[in-house]
Write a protein that holds these residues in place. Structure first.
Motif, short mmCIF file in Angstrom:
data_model
loop_
_atom_site.label_atom_id
_atom_site.label_comp_id
_atom_site.label_asym_id
_atom_site.label_seq_id
_atom_site.Cartn_x
_atom_site.Cartn_y
_atom_site.Cartn_z
N VAL A 276 0.83 -1.20 0.00
CA VAL A 276 0.00 0.00 0.00
C VAL A 276 0.87 1.25 0.00
CG1 VAL A 276 -1.54 1.40 1.45
CG2 VAL A 276 -2.07 -1.01 1.01
N PHE A 277 1.90 1.28 0.84
CA PHE A 277 2.75 2.47 0.89
C PHE A 277 3.61 2.60 -0.37
CE2 PHE A 277 1.08 3.49 4.75
CZ PHE A 277 1.74 4.49 5.42
N TYR A 278 3.96 1.49 -0.96
CA TYR A 278 4.66 1.51 -2.25
C TYR A 278 3.80 2.24 -3.29
CZ TYR A 278 6.68 -0.68 -6.51
OH TYR A 278 7.24 -0.94 -7.76
N ASN A 279 2.50 1.95 -3.32
CA ASN A 279 1.61 2.58 -4.29
C ASN A 279 1.31 4.03 -3.93
OD1 ASN A 279 1.32 0.35 -6.05
ND2 ASN A 279 -0.14 -0.59 -4.67
N LEU A 280 1.13 4.34 -2.65
CA LEU A 280 0.91 5.73 -2.26
C LEU A 280 2.16 6.57 -2.53
CD1 LEU A 280 -1.09 5.29 1.08
CD2 LEU A 280 -1.97 6.08 -1.14
N GLY A 281 3.34 5.97 -2.38
CA GLY A 281 4.57 6.67 -2.72
C GLY A 281 4.64 6.99 -4.21
N LYS A 282 4.13 6.09 -5.05
CA LYS A 282 4.10 6.36 -6.49
C LYS A 282 3.13 7.50 -6.79
CE LYS A 282 3.60 2.01 -8.00
NZ LYS A 282 3.54 0.90 -8.98
N PHE A 283 2.01 7.57 -6.06
CA PHE A 283 1.08 8.68 -6.25
C PHE A 283 1.76 10.00 -5.87
CE2 PHE A 283 -2.36 11.58 -5.40
CZ PHE A 283 -3.28 11.30 -6.41
N SER A 284 2.56 9.97 -4.81
CA SER A 284 3.31 11.16 -4.42
C SER A 284 4.24 11.61 -5.54
CB SER A 284 4.12 10.87 -3.15
OG SER A 284 4.92 11.96 -2.77
N GLN A 285 4.81 10.64 -6.28
CA GLN A 285 5.67 10.99 -7.41
C GLN A 285 4.87 11.63 -8.53
OE1 GLN A 285 9.11 10.83 -7.82
NE2 GLN A 285 8.60 11.99 -9.67
N VAL A 286 3.65 11.15 -8.76
CA VAL A 286 2.77 11.78 -9.75
C VAL A 286 2.56 13.26 -9.41
CG1 VAL A 286 0.44 11.81 -10.73
CG2 VAL A 286 1.59 9.63 -10.36
N ILE A 287 2.31 13.52 -8.12
CA ILE A 287 2.12 14.91 -7.68
C ILE A 287 3.38 15.73 -7.96
CG2 ILE A 287 1.78 16.41 -5.67
CD1 ILE A 287 0.06 14.20 -4.44
N SER A 288 4.53 15.19 -7.62
CA SER A 288 5.78 15.93 -7.82
C SER A 288 6.04 16.23 -9.29
CB SER A 288 6.97 15.15 -7.24
OG SER A 288 6.97 15.24 -5.85
N ASP A 289 5.78 15.24 -10.15
CA ASP A 289 5.97 15.47 -11.58
C ASP A 289 5.09 16.63 -12.05
OD1 ASP A 289 7.84 13.47 -11.94
OD2 ASP A 289 6.36 11.94 -12.41
N TYR A 290 3.86 16.66 -11.57
CA TYR A 290 2.93 17.71 -11.98
C TYR A 290 3.34 19.06 -11.39
CZ TYR A 290 -1.34 20.28 -12.87
OH TYR A 290 -2.23 21.23 -13.30
N GLU A 291 3.64 19.09 -10.09
CA GLU A 291 3.94 20.38 -9.44
C GLU A 291 5.28 20.96 -9.88
OE1 GLU A 291 2.03 21.82 -5.49
OE2 GLU A 291 3.02 19.92 -5.09
#
Length: 920
Positions: free
Chosen positions: A494-509
C-alpha cells in the motif's frame, strides 16, 4: 574461479578494439570486471589508471553491479588502488551530463526533466514550446494534449536519429524544435535528448574539451551495445576518434528498444566500422536450466539478421518434466486463476541458489506481459482474490489499486468535481481497506474541505501555501494512514503505491507550481482523470531499492537484465504478441518517414518481436509458464494464440498439461536478498542517520516532500563557488566585481515568488562577495573542487558523492571543506558522520589520509575545522554497513526525537514521529 576459453580470451585480450557477443546469462559482468583488472595490472605495456577507463551501462542498477564487481576483483588481484572513484561506470546520459556540468558553468544549474515532466512542460508552454505553432504533414495545427506525446517523440527522433535533410525540407517541426530548445535553455532544463545533443556538440567542437578527454579517456566499455542509438553511437565514435580503444558488449538477439531508436545495425556491423576488431563469443548460459536454454535458443535461431552464435546450456539449474509448460484456457479469468494457483503451489518449493537450497517466496516470481495496461487486470484481480501480495512495477495500472484510486478521488473532491461529496470520498477511502479509524477519516475529509475552501480566498499570494503535495501528506496524517495499521500484512505494498502517487504529484507540481491555486487543482484533477494513466510509458522507471516480498508484474521491456526462479508469460495472443501495428494518429503524421534514416526500426518487425519473446524466456532460471486465452469481443482481434505459440510447442522440454508440483521438495519460504548492491549517496546516508524510517518513506517508497519556494538557493551558491574554485585551479582568480554575473549565471530558484527571488538575489550577492573577500588568499591552495569520491566498504556496499573543496593549509596538511548554507542545516552528529565519510572518500581517491575536515558556514562566514578522528571513521564504517543491512532486510525502524521529528516532512505517517513531535 574457472573460466571458459572464450571468457579467458576476452579477459586477457591485447588487441585494439574488442567485440564481446554475450548470450543471455553468459557471465558478462564478471568477464568485464576481470578485463578491467587486466587493464589496470601494472607492468603491462599499456596498463591504465582507473581514470583512463569509462564503462557505459544501460541502467543505474547495472552500473552499481558492475562497479562493485570491478572494485571487488581489483582488490582481490591488485590490492587497494587509489583513484577508483575516477573510473566512470554509468549510463551514457550520466556521463554526458557530468561532462556538461564540469566543462560548461552555465549548465551547472540545469535540471533534467523526465518524460512525464517534459510532456507537462510542453503543454503548459504550448506556444513557446513549438507545439501549437507546428503542423502535421497535412498542414493542420497541432493541439495540446492530443498531439503532445507525438510532438515530444518527434523532437527526440529529430535529435537522436540520422536525418535526411532534403526529405525534411518544409517540415514545420524543425521550427518547433528550435522554439522548444530555446525554451529549455531559457528555463534551465535538459531533457534526455538535449543532454546527448549538447554533449556531442561539446566533444566535437571544443578544442580544450577534446584535449582533456583525449588525455583522460583511454579505454571505453559499452555494455548492452545492441541498444545504442545513432547519437549515442556518435559519442562512442567520438571517444574512439580521440584515441580511446573500444570494447562493446552485447547480444543482437536481445535488441528490444528499437521503438526508441536503438539500431541493431550498430552491433551487426561493428567490426566493419571500427578498425582492428576482434570478435569473441560468450555462449555458455550460467543462469538457466537446460530446458529454458534449449527452448529459447531454437526459437531465436529463426531470426535471419543475427550474428553467428549458439547459446549453450551448462546445467545451471536442474531440469525436470513440468518445469516449462504451455497452456491455453477458455477465458483470461481462467488463465489468471491458474497463475494464482501455481504461484501458491510453487511458494515453498526448494530452489538451489549459490549451492544452497531455500524455499521459493512471492518475490521469486514474475509475471511478464507484452502490455501490462492491456492484459494485467484479470491477473491482478485473481491475485487479490487469492491473497497473494503483488506490485505492478512502474506507474502502469497504478490507479487499478484501491489506495491510489482513493487518492485520486481526494483531488477530484478538492477540485469540486460534480457528484464527489464528502460521503463519496469517505466511501473511496474505506474501500481501500487501510484500517482507518472512521473519526480520523472524517477529520481528514474536513481538512480537505478546508483546503478546497481556501482556493477561493481572494488574497491568494503565495504559491507554496497551496502545495498539492502538502495537502496529500496532511490528509494521510489526519486520516491516520500508517503502514503498520494496514490489515492483512499489506502495509508495504500500500505504501509503495501511495509513494508512487506522491511521485505523480511531484511530476505535476514541478511544472505547475506557480499556477494560480484554483486553476492548479482543477488542472491537476484533469491530469489525473484524462492523462496520468497514459502519461507514464509502460516500462517506466522504478525504485531499485523498493523490494517488498511480493510477486512482480511488469512489461518484458522492464525485465531486461533481471532474472527470477519463476517466470509467467501470459496473454500470448495474436495481435498482442507479436504486437500488431497500431492505427490512428501517430508520430509519422508529424514527420515524413523518408526524413529519418532507418525509420522502419521505430515501427518494429517480426524479428524484433521474436527478440522480445526470447528476452522474456531467458529471464527464467527454472520454471517457465507460457499461457494464453481468447478475449471475447474486440472483433475477434485477440481470439487466437500468438504465431509464436507453435514454435514453443515444438520444444521437447515444453509440456502441455498442468504440472503437479506436490511431490517437489519443500522448505519454508525465504525470499532472496533483493538488494545485492547498495549504493548510498551522501543525502541517502543523511536521511538514514537521522531516522531509518524516514529513509524508508523517502527513498524506498518514494514519498516526496512538498516543494519549498526557496528550493535551489543553496545549490545555486554551491554552483557559483564551483565555478570560482574550478577557475582558481587554472590560475584564473575571481574577484568581487564578478559577483553580479555569478548570481545571474547560477541563481536558480524556480519556485520563488517575485519578492522572495529579490531577497535570494541580494542574499546570494552578499554571501559570494563575503566569500571571495575572506578566501582570496587561499585560492592558490585548492587541490580539488567538486570532486567525485567513492567509498567501497566491501560486500556490495558503497557510498558516492562529491566533496565541495579540498584545500592545503600553510603547514602542507590537507583540509576537506564542506560548504553549508542555512538551507542545508542539519544535526551536528549527522554532519560529523558526513565529514568523516568525505575523509574516507579522499583517502580512497588519493591513497592519502586527510588531516582535517571543516564546515564552512557561508551565511555566518565561519570555519569549523576538526581533526580527522580514526575512531570516528571506524564508527562511520560500521554505521554505513548497518544501514546497508537494514536496507537489505527491510528492518528500518523509527528513531524518534522531539526536535528531529518536529521538522520531518513525514512525521504525519509515523506514529512514533507524531508522538515525539507533540512533546517538543
Amino acid at each position: 574461479m574457472k573460466f571458459t576459453p572464450s571468457q579467458e580470451s576476452a579477459i586477457k585480450h591485447e588487441g585494439h578494439n574488442l567485440q564481446l557477443i554475450a548470450c543471455a546469462g553468459s557471465g558478462k559482468t564478471e568477464v568485464v570486471a576481470r578485463r578491467v583488472v587486466h587493464l589496470l595490472t601494472l607492468g603491462r605495456p599499456d596498463s591504465l589508471l582507473p581514470r583512463n577507463i569509462i564503462a557505459f551501462t544501460f541502467t543505474d542498477k547495472a552500473a552499481a553491479e558492475l562497479k562493485e564487481r570491478i572494485v571487488k576483483r581489483t582488490r582481490q588481484a591488485l590490492g587497494d588502488i587509489p583513484g577508483m572513484a575516477e573510473m566512470f561506470v554509468g549510463t551514457i546520459h550520466a556521463f554526458c551530463l557530468e561532462l556538461l556540468k564540469s566543462e560548461s558553468p552555465k549548465h551547472l544549474k540545469f535540471e533534467v526533466l523526465n518524460e512525464v515532466q517534459q510532456g507537462l512542460f510542453v503543454d503548459r508552454n504550448s506556444s513557446k514550446s513549438g507545439l501549437t505553432t507546428s503542423t502535421d504533414l497535412n498542414g493542420i495545427a497541432l493541439k495540446r494534449y492530443r498531439d503532445t506525446g507525438h510532438f515530444v517523440t518527434a523532437l527526440s527522433i529529430l535529435r537522436e536519429a540520422e536525418r535526411d535533410a532534403a526529405a525534411l525540407s518544409g517540415c514545420s517541426l524543425l521550427n518547433g524544435l528550435d522554439a522548444y530548445q530555446s525554451l529549455l535553455d531559457d528555463k534551465s532544463y535538459f531533457d534526455y535528448s538535449s543532454i546527448l545533443e549538447e554533449a556531442v556538440t561539446l566533444i566535437t567542437t571544443d578544442k580544450g574539451v577534446r584535449t582533456r578527454i583525449a588525455d583522460r579517456v583511454k579505454y571505453v566499455i559499452v555494455d548492452e551495445y545492441q541498444d545504442v542509438n545513432p547519437i549515442q553511437e556518435a559519442i562512442v565514435w567520438s571517444l574512439h576518434d580521440l584515441g580511446a580503444r573500444i570494447c562493446v558488449v552485447g547480444d543482437d538477439d536481445q535488441t528490444i528498444y528499437q521503438w526508441r531508436g536503438s539500431d541493431v545495425g550498430n552491433i551487426l556491423t561493428f567490426d566493419q566500422r571500427y578498425p582492428e576488431v576482434e570478435q569473441i563469443s560468450l555462449e555458455e548460459n550460467f543462469r538457466s536450466s537446460d530446458g529454458v536454454v534449449e527452448t529459447a535458443r531454437v526459437f531465436i535461431e529463426q531470426n535471419r539478421a543475427r550474428l553467428a552464435k549458439a547459446m549453450k546450456p551448462t546445467g545451471a539449474q536442474p531440469s525436470e518434466s513440468g518445469d516449462i509448460v504451455a497452456l491455453s484456457f477458455g477465458t483470461p479469468e481462467a488463465e489468471a486463476r491458474h497463475i494464482a494457483e501455481t504461484i501458491q503451489v510453487l511458494r515453498g518449493v526448494a530452489f538451489k541458489e549459490d549451492e544452497v537450497d531455500r524455499g521459493l517466496s512471492w518475490s521469486d516470481m514474475a509475471i511478464l506481459l507484452r502490455s501490462v495496461k492491456a492484459n494485467a487486470e484479470p491477473i491482478t484481480q485473481a491475485l487479490q482474490a487469492a491473497g497473494i501480495p503483488f506490485v505492478v512495477t512502474g506507474m502502469t495500472n497504478l490507479f487499478g489499486t484501491a489506495e491510489a484510486e482513493a487518492a485520486r478521488q481526494l483531488f477530484y473532491f478538492i477540485a469540486d468535481r460534480p457528484g464527489l461529496d464528502a460521503a463519496a470520498l469517505k466511501a473511496a477511502w474505506e474501500a481501500a481497506r487501510l484500517g482507518l479509524d472512521p473519526g480520523a477519516l472524517d477529520r481528514a475529509i474536513a481538512g480537505a474541505a478546508a483546503a478546497k475552501a481556501a482556493l477561493t480566498d481572494p488574497d491568494q499570494k503565495r504559491w507554496g501555501q497551496y502545495s498539492i503535495q502538502r495537502v496529500f501528506l496532511a490528509f494521510l496524517e489526519q486520516a491516520g494512514v500508517r503502514e503498520e495499521l494496514v490489515p492483512d500484512g499489506r502495509g508495504e505494498v500500500v505504501f509503495y503505491n501511495l509513494g508512487k502517487f506522491s511521485q505523480v504529484i511531484s511530476d505535476y507540481e514541478t511544472i505547475h507550481f506557480q499556477s494560480k491555486p484554483s486553476e492548479k487543482y482543477a488542472s491537476f484533477a484533469d491530469f489525473l482523470q484524462h492523462r496520468a494513466e497514459n502519461a507514464y510509458p509502460e516500462g517506466w522507471q522504478d525504485n531499485q531499492y523498493a523490494n517488498p516480498d511480493a510477486v512482480r508484474i511488469m512489461t518484458i521491456h522492464q525485465a531486461k537484465g533481471m532474472q527470477w526462479p519463476v517466470v509467467f508469460v501470459p496473454a500470448l495472443l495474436r495481435n498482442r504478441f507479436p504486437a500488431a501495428r497500431i492505427g490512428g494518429r501517430g508520430v509519422w503524421h508529424l514527420l515524413p518517414r523518408a526524413g529519418i534514416l532507418g525509420q522502419a526500426r521505430f515501427e518494429g518487425t517480426i524479428e524484433d518481436e521474436r527478440r522480445l519473446f526470447y528476452v522474456a524466456m531467458t529471464r527464467s532460471q527454472r520454471y517457465l509458464h507460457l499461457t494464453w486465452a481468447p478475449i471475447a469481443g474486440k472483433n475477434n482481434r485477440y481470439a487466437a494464440a500468438s504465431e509464436f505459440w507453435n514454435d514453443i510447442l515444438a520444444s521437447k522440454y515444453v509440456k502441455r498439461r498442468a504440472p503437479d508440483y506436490s511431490t517437489r521438495k519443500r522448505l519454508p519460504p525465504s525470499p532472496r536478498a533483493g538488494v545485492a548492491n547498495v549504493v548510498f549517496s551522501f543525502s541517502d546516508l543523511k536521511y538514514f542517520f537521522e531516522c531509518p524510517y524516514q529513509f524508508k518513506l523517502r527513498i524506498l517508497y518514494g514519498f516526496n516532500a512538498p516543494l519549498h519556494e526557496a528550493l535551489g538557493y543553496g545549490k545555486s551558491l554551491h554552483d557559483a563557488l564551483a565555478e570560482v574554485h574550478a577557475r582558481a585551479l587554472r590560475g584564473d582568480v575571481s574577484d568581487a566585481s564578478e559577483v553580479p554575473r555569478l548570481v545571474k549565471t547560477h541563481l536558480h530558484a524556480p519556485y520563488a515568488y517575485p519578492a522572495l527571488r529579490q531577497q535570494l538575489e541580494a542574499a546570494a550577492e552578499r554571501v559570494l562577495r563575503d566569500y571571495l573577500t575572506d578566501n582570496a588568499a587561499d585560492f592558490d591552495k585548492i587541490e580539488f573542487s567538486e570532486k567525485q569520491i567513492e567509498v567501497s566498504l566491501g560486500d556490495g556496499v558503497s557510498i558516492v558523492g562529491r566533496v565541495d573543496l579540498v584545500r592545503r593549509i600553510d603547514t602542507g596538511e590537507t583540509t576537506i571543506v564542506d560548504l553549508k548554507s542555512s538551507e542545508r542545516a542539519q544535526a551536528e552528529d549527522v554532519t560529523e558522520a558526513q565529514l568523516h565519510v568525505y575523509a574516507l572518500g579522499y583517502q580512497e581517491l588519493t591513497g592519502r589520509r586527510p588531516d582535517y575536515v571543516e564546515i564552512y558556514e557561508l551565511d555566518e562566514r565561519k570555519r569549523k575545522p576538526r581533526s580527522v578522528d580514526d575512531d570516528f571513521i571506524a564508527e562511520v564504517k560500521t554505521k554505513v554497513r548497518h544501514a546497508a543491512e537494514a536496507l537489505r532486510t527491510g528492518v528500518l525502524p523509527t528513531v524518534p526525537a522531539p526536535k528531529k521529528c518536529g521538522s520531518c516532512d513525514y512525521r504525519g505517517m509515523c506514529t512514533a514521529g507524531r508522538a515525539a513531535a507533540r512533546t517538543k
